[in-house]
Write an enzyme that holds these catalytic residues in place. Structure first.
Site, PDB file in Angstrom:
ATOM      1  N   ASP A  33       0.875  -1.173   0.000  1.00  0.00           N
ATOM      2  CA  ASP A  33       0.000   0.000   0.000  1.00  0.00           C
ATOM      3  C   ASP A  33       0.913   1.224   0.000  1.00  0.00           C
ATOM      4  O   ASP A  33       1.355   1.686   1.051  1.00  0.00           O
ATOM      5  CB  ASP A  33      -0.897  -0.010   1.237  1.00  0.00           C
ATOM      6  CG  ASP A  33      -1.862   1.165   1.267  1.00  0.00           C
ATOM      7  OD1 ASP A  33      -2.216   1.682   0.190  1.00  0.00           O
ATOM      8  OD2 ASP A  33      -2.257   1.567   2.379  1.00  0.00           O
ATOM      9  N   GLU A  40      -1.900  -1.537  -4.579  1.00  0.00           N
ATOM     10  CA  GLU A  40      -3.149  -0.816  -4.780  1.00  0.00           C
ATOM     11  C   GLU A  40      -2.941   0.071  -5.993  1.00  0.00           C
ATOM     12  O   GLU A  40      -1.905   0.722  -6.132  1.00  0.00           O
ATOM     13  CB  GLU A  40      -3.491   0.029  -3.549  1.00  0.00           C
ATOM     14  CG  GLU A  40      -4.841   0.717  -3.701  1.00  0.00           C
ATOM     15  CD  GLU A  40      -5.290   1.375  -2.415  1.00  0.00           C
ATOM     16  OE1 GLU A  40      -5.741   0.649  -1.515  1.00  0.00           O
ATOM     17  OE2 GLU A  40      -5.178   2.600  -2.326  1.00  0.00           O
ATOM     18  N   ASP A  78      -1.972   1.028   7.507  1.00  0.00           N
ATOM     19  CA  ASP A  78      -1.256   0.826   6.239  1.00  0.00           C
ATOM     20  C   ASP A  78      -0.849  -0.641   6.079  1.00  0.00           C
ATOM     21  O   ASP A  78      -0.870  -1.180   4.985  1.00  0.00           O
ATOM     22  CB  ASP A  78      -0.003   1.712   6.175  1.00  0.00           C
ATOM     23  CG  ASP A  78      -0.330   3.189   6.271  1.00  0.00           C
ATOM     24  OD1 ASP A  78      -1.082   3.682   5.418  1.00  0.00           O
ATOM     25  OD2 ASP A  78       0.155   3.837   7.218  1.00  0.00           O
TER      26      ASP A  78
END
Length: 168
Positions: free
Chosen positions: A8, A68, A141
């Protein structure tokens, strides 16, 4: 069993999560967050992301790395920095000959919670349940990165299952 790294990316905080995946069984390996001070020069932060993701992959040797996908925010400058941070991490994976995959935030949330607009806390709860963890992963995160890895494992499992059905 396959080692999958979920990432991420962010210019200050880059979450990472490693899982082992086989069929529909997932096992937690390691997760955390790479932190880069906002006081550092931005180019130094990009190099730090690149170096730390490279070190992580050399230590754990994942077969696949899932990220992502870039989203479109209202703040152009923030979106540009996020894209550059993501690019540094993707380049680290590609330079180590890793297969790279990308999923939208909505797709990840849907895979983990069944709801594409789930909150970060709902995603964390889903990750905790799917990996049978005694404590929720922290920070957010890290749980987001684990969710990305789980989403990829789920998609990969679906592709393998569908391929096996077609071969019968």
């Amino acid at each position: 069993m396959m080692v999958i790294l979920g990432v991420d990316p962010g210019s200050q905080n880059t979450g990472y999560g490693l899982i082992l995946a086989s069929a529909s069984q997932y096992t937690f390996v390691h997760a955390g967050c790479l932190r880069c001070s906002s006081r550092r020069d931005f180019n130094e932060r990009l190099k730090l992301i690149y170096d730390q993701i490279t070190d992580l992959m050399q230590e754990h040797d994942p077969e696949h790395v899932a990220f992502e996908d870039v989203f479109y925010g209202k703040n152009f400058k923030s979106a540009l920095k996020l894209g550059q941070a993501r690019g540094a991490a993707v380049l680290a994976a590609l330079n180590l000959d890793k297969q790279v995959f990308a999923y939208s935030a909505r797709e990840v949330k849907q895979a983990i919670t069944g709801y594409g607009n789930a909150s970060k806390e709902q995603v964390r709860a889903g990750v905790t349940r799917l990996l049978n963890l005694s404590h929720p992963p922290s920070p957010l995160d890290a749980s987001d990165a684990l969710a990305i890895a789980l989403c990829h494992a789920h998609r990969l499992g679906s592709v393998i299952t569908n391929a096996n059905k077609e071969c019968r």
